[in-house]
Design a protein around this motif. Structure first.
Motif, PDB file in Angstrom:
ATOM      1  N   THR A  35       0.825  -1.210   0.000  1.00  0.00           N
ATOM      2  CA  THR A  35       0.000   0.000   0.000  1.00  0.00           C
ATOM      3  C   THR A  35       0.856   1.255   0.000  1.00  0.00           C
ATOM      4  OG1 THR A  35      -0.095  -0.113   2.420  1.00  0.00           O
ATOM      5  CG2 THR A  35      -1.927  -1.120   1.200  1.00  0.00           C
ATOM      6  N   ALA A  36       2.182   1.089   0.178  1.00  0.00           N
ATOM      7  CA  ALA A  36       3.077   2.247   0.275  1.00  0.00           C
ATOM      8  C   ALA A  36       4.009   2.401  -0.919  1.00  0.00           C
ATOM      9  CB  ALA A  36       3.909   2.139   1.558  1.00  0.00           C
ATOM     10  N   TYR A  37       4.254   1.309  -1.657  1.00  0.00           N
ATOM     11  CA  TYR A  37       5.246   1.346  -2.730  1.00  0.00           C
ATOM     12  C   TYR A  37       4.681   0.804  -4.038  1.00  0.00           C
ATOM     13  CZ  TYR A  37       8.638   1.728   1.100  1.00  0.00           C
ATOM     14  OH  TYR A  37       9.327   2.123   2.215  1.00  0.00           O
ATOM     15  N   LYS A  38       5.274   1.293  -5.141  1.00  0.00           N
ATOM     16  CA  LYS A  38       5.122   0.627  -6.422  1.00  0.00           C
ATOM     17  C   LYS A  38       6.366  -0.232  -6.630  1.00  0.00           C
ATOM     18  CE  LYS A  38       1.992   3.319  -9.285  1.00  0.00           C
ATOM     19  NZ  LYS A  38       1.825   4.101 -10.537  1.00  0.00           N
ATOM     20  N   PHE A  39       6.156  -1.417  -7.122  1.00  0.00           N
ATOM     21  CA  PHE A  39       7.267  -2.327  -7.377  1.00  0.00           C
ATOM     22  C   PHE A  39       7.643  -2.261  -8.854  1.00  0.00           C
ATOM     23  CE2 PHE A  39       7.331  -5.559  -3.731  1.00  0.00           C
ATOM     24  CZ  PHE A  39       6.887  -4.614  -2.828  1.00  0.00           C
ATOM     25  N   VAL A  40       8.932  -2.195  -9.136  1.00  0.00           N
ATOM     26  CA  VAL A  40       9.441  -2.257 -10.503  1.00  0.00           C
ATOM     27  C   VAL A  40      10.413  -3.437 -10.555  1.00  0.00           C
ATOM     28  CG1 VAL A  40      10.701  -1.076 -12.339  1.00  0.00           C
ATOM     29  CG2 VAL A  40       9.195   0.235 -10.819  1.00  0.00           C
ATOM     30  N   ILE A  41      10.022  -4.494 -11.286  1.00  0.00           N
ATOM     31  CA  ILE A  41      10.818  -5.716 -11.358  1.00  0.00           C
ATOM     32  C   ILE A  41      11.406  -5.830 -12.757  1.00  0.00           C
ATOM     33  CG2 ILE A  41      10.815  -8.219 -11.079  1.00  0.00           C
ATOM     34  CD1 ILE A  41       7.815  -6.701  -9.699  1.00  0.00           C
ATOM     35  N   THR A  42      12.731  -5.711 -12.865  1.00  0.00           N
ATOM     36  CA  THR A  42      13.383  -5.747 -14.177  1.00  0.00           C
ATOM     37  C   THR A  42      13.696  -7.188 -14.572  1.00  0.00           C
ATOM     38  OG1 THR A  42      15.566  -5.424 -13.187  1.00  0.00           O
ATOM     39  CG2 THR A  42      14.385  -3.463 -13.914  1.00  0.00           C
ATOM     40  N   ASP A  43      13.576  -7.452 -15.857  1.00  0.00           N
ATOM     41  CA  ASP A  43      13.776  -8.798 -16.388  1.00  0.00           C
ATOM     42  C   ASP A  43      14.618  -8.689 -17.659  1.00  0.00           C
ATOM     43  OD1 ASP A  43      13.616 -11.380 -17.342  1.00  0.00           O
ATOM     44  OD2 ASP A  43      11.487 -11.622 -16.862  1.00  0.00           O
ATOM     45  N   GLU A  44      15.833  -9.231 -17.617  1.00  0.00           N
ATOM     46  CA  GLU A  44      16.731  -9.156 -18.767  1.00  0.00           C
ATOM     47  C   GLU A  44      16.932 -10.521 -19.425  1.00  0.00           C
ATOM     48  OE1 GLU A  44      20.240  -6.637 -18.309  1.00  0.00           O
ATOM     49  OE2 GLU A  44      19.492  -6.022 -16.345  1.00  0.00           O
ATOM     50  N   ARG A  45      16.079 -11.488 -19.113  1.00  0.00           N
ATOM     51  CA  ARG A  45      16.212 -12.822 -19.700  1.00  0.00           C
ATOM     52  C   ARG A  45      15.949 -12.784 -21.206  1.00  0.00           C
ATOM     53  NH1 ARG A  45      12.057 -16.069 -16.062  1.00  0.00           N
ATOM     54  NH2 ARG A  45      11.078 -14.004 -16.119  1.00  0.00           N
ATOM     55  N   LYS A  46      16.751 -13.529 -21.940  1.00  0.00           N
ATOM     56  CA  LYS A  46      16.520 -13.665 -23.375  1.00  0.00           C
ATOM     57  C   LYS A  46      15.469 -14.751 -23.622  1.00  0.00           C
ATOM     58  CE  LYS A  46      21.066 -12.116 -24.954  1.00  0.00           C
ATOM     59  NZ  LYS A  46      22.286 -12.461 -25.744  1.00  0.00           N
ATOM     60  N   LEU A  47      14.687 -14.571 -24.657  1.00  0.00           N
ATOM     61  CA  LEU A  47      13.668 -15.551 -25.013  1.00  0.00           C
ATOM     62  C   LEU A  47      14.193 -16.393 -26.184  1.00  0.00           C
ATOM     63  CD1 LEU A  47      10.439 -13.358 -24.794  1.00  0.00           C
ATOM     64  CD2 LEU A  47      11.624 -14.619 -22.998  1.00  0.00           C
ATOM     65  N   ASN A  48      14.339 -17.684 -25.937  1.00  0.00           N
ATOM     66  CA  ASN A  48      14.911 -18.578 -26.952  1.00  0.00           C
ATOM     67  C   ASN A  48      13.790 -19.228 -27.770  1.00  0.00           C
ATOM     68  OD1 ASN A  48      17.655 -18.183 -26.071  1.00  0.00           O
ATOM     69  ND2 ASN A  48      17.170 -19.460 -24.288  1.00  0.00           N
ATOM     70  N   TRP A  49      13.348 -18.507 -28.772  1.00  0.00           N
ATOM     71  CA  TRP A  49      12.248 -18.967 -29.625  1.00  0.00           C
ATOM     72  C   TRP A  49      12.728 -20.058 -30.581  1.00  0.00           C
ATOM     73  CZ3 TRP A  49       7.367 -17.491 -28.766  1.00  0.00           C
ATOM     74  CH2 TRP A  49       7.128 -16.286 -28.088  1.00  0.00           C
ATOM     75  N   LYS A  50      11.821 -20.955 -30.919  1.00  0.00           N
ATOM     76  CA  LYS A  50      12.029 -21.934 -31.980  1.00  0.00           C
ATOM     77  C   LYS A  50      11.014 -21.639 -33.081  1.00  0.00           C
ATOM     78  CE  LYS A  50      11.917 -26.889 -32.994  1.00  0.00           C
ATOM     79  NZ  LYS A  50      11.626 -28.248 -32.439  1.00  0.00           N
ATOM     80  N   LEU A  51      11.493 -21.220 -34.240  1.00  0.00           N
ATOM     81  CA  LEU A  51      10.602 -20.895 -35.353  1.00  0.00           C
ATOM     82  C   LEU A  51      10.191 -22.174 -36.073  1.00  0.00           C
ATOM     83  CD1 LEU A  51      12.274 -17.720 -36.929  1.00  0.00           C
ATOM     84  CD2 LEU A  51      10.557 -17.857 -35.126  1.00  0.00           C
ATOM     85  N   LEU A  52       8.900 -22.290 -36.370  1.00  0.00           N
ATOM     86  CA  LEU A  52       8.359 -23.445 -37.069  1.00  0.00           C
ATOM     87  C   LEU A  52       7.863 -23.033 -38.450  1.00  0.00           C
ATOM     88  CD1 LEU A  52       6.355 -24.958 -34.064  1.00  0.00           C
ATOM     89  CD2 LEU A  52       8.686 -25.478 -34.771  1.00  0.00           C
ATOM     90  N   GLN A  53       7.599 -24.004 -39.302  1.00  0.00           N
ATOM     91  CA  GLN A  53       7.188 -23.722 -40.679  1.00  0.00           C
ATOM     92  C   GLN A  53       5.675 -23.534 -40.829  1.00  0.00           C
ATOM     93  OE1 GLN A  53       9.418 -23.116 -43.167  1.00  0.00           O
ATOM     94  NE2 GLN A  53      10.872 -23.296 -41.456  1.00  0.00           N
ATOM     95  N   GLN A  54       4.926 -23.863 -39.777  1.00  0.00           N
ATOM     96  CA  GLN A  54       3.464 -23.781 -39.871  1.00  0.00           C
ATOM     97  C   GLN A  54       3.001 -22.340 -40.034  1.00  0.00           C
ATOM     98  OE1 GLN A  54       3.585 -26.564 -36.246  1.00  0.00           O
ATOM     99  NE2 GLN A  54       1.420 -26.555 -36.827  1.00  0.00           N
ATOM    100  N   LYS A  55       1.994 -22.164 -40.907  1.00  0.00           N
ATOM    101  CA  LYS A  55       1.436 -20.833 -41.137  1.00  0.00           C
ATOM    102  C   LYS A  55      -0.085 -20.888 -41.063  1.00  0.00           C
ATOM    103  CE  LYS A  55       5.321 -18.920 -43.710  1.00  0.00           C
ATOM    104  NZ  LYS A  55       5.769 -18.144 -44.899  1.00  0.00           N
ATOM    105  N   GLU A  56      -0.672 -19.762 -40.663  1.00  0.00           N
ATOM    106  CA  GLU A  56      -2.122 -19.712 -40.480  1.00  0.00           C
ATOM    107  C   GLU A  56      -2.572 -18.260 -40.502  1.00  0.00           C
ATOM    108  OE1 GLU A  56      -5.208 -21.013 -36.954  1.00  0.00           O
ATOM    109  OE2 GLU A  56      -3.541 -22.377 -37.406  1.00  0.00           O
TER     110      GLU A  56
END
Length: 242
Positions: free
Chosen positions: A73-94
């Motif tokens: 009730t007294a603070y705003k929280f700021v949580i930083t996230d520097e993790r990389k997202l390791n995506w796997k690209l697929l051939q499916q399209k829609e």
């Protein structure tokens, strides 16, 4: 509880340097309270807001920040996230929401995610913390179908009005993701700890000790009830060992 699905309309506001992801209902509620405060009126927050956090992505340094007032009730929280997202690209399209999309997969937050992105909209962004695909994420959901986001509409907006409304103020607590996980686990065990400390220290005025104790019990019950309902969070791995 799949028989009790919660829906919330969100906004992803994008400009060349950054983006914000937030609840439309919360934005309206916060704006109303701000304008009423200027008139000397006190307005209560909209109790129907389910998603209280704001996600800010900075394109220049790839830092993602989660901003919330949910844990204090007294603070705003700021949580930083520097993790990389390791995506796997697929051939499916829609075709989704009228856009030609390609599929990608990701393991993040203890869940397996399937995303559909379109290069037609050249922003490497998406809902929540999801980003860094070759175009805008039009749809994404986890493998169990517990969390799902889908694009409904694209339009131009006056971004300055939105960015000006995200006022962090002076009372901020900064966390990295790892440090916040420890705090979060402690918070779930005793969600009213911060409030109880403020109430007992005299920061909050009460007419009597009985009034103080009654208010503490009410706040504690409300927060514990919310914690009990909120047991299927997006980053489910934060709840390990609880």
């Amino acid at each position: 509880r799949k028989d009790s699905i919660i829906n919330e309309e969100m906004i992803l506001a994008v400009d060349p340097e950054k983006s914000l992801f937030f609840s439309l209902r919360k934005f309206i509620s916060d704006s109303t309270m701000t304008e009423d405060a200027k008139k000397g009126l006190m307005t209560m927050p909209d109790q129907n807001v389910h998603i209280r956090y704001i996600i800010k992505k900075n394109y220049n340094n790839s830092i993602v920040s989660l901003i919330t007032d949910e844990y204090s009730t007294a603070y705003k929280f700021v949580i930083t996230d520097e993790r990389k997202l390791n995506w796997k690209l697929l051939q499916q399209k829609e075709v989704i929401s009228g856009y030609e999309c390609q599929k990608a997969e990701l393991i993040f937050g203890g869940r397996v995610w399937s995303a559909w992105f379109t290069e037609t909209i050249p922003f490497h962004d998406g809902p929540y913390k999801f980003r860094d695909l070759p175009g805008l994420i039009v749809k994404i959901e986890d493998s169990k179908g517990y969390h799902s986001f889908q694009l409904k509409e694209v339009k131009k907006i006056i971004s300055s009005k939105i960015y000006n409304n995200v006022d962090l103020g002076k009372n901020i607590r900064l966390f990295t993701t790892n440090k916040f996980v420890k705090f979060y686990k402690d918070f779930r065990k005793d969600p009213a700890k911060d409030f109880k400390q403020r109430a007992m220290s005299g920061d909050v005025y009460y007419e009597s000790d009985e009034k103080r104790s009654e208010h503490i019990r009410i706040v504690e019950k409300l927060r514990k009830d919310r914690i009990k309902r909120d047991n299927n969070i997006i980053e489910i791995d934060m709840m390990k060992e609880l």
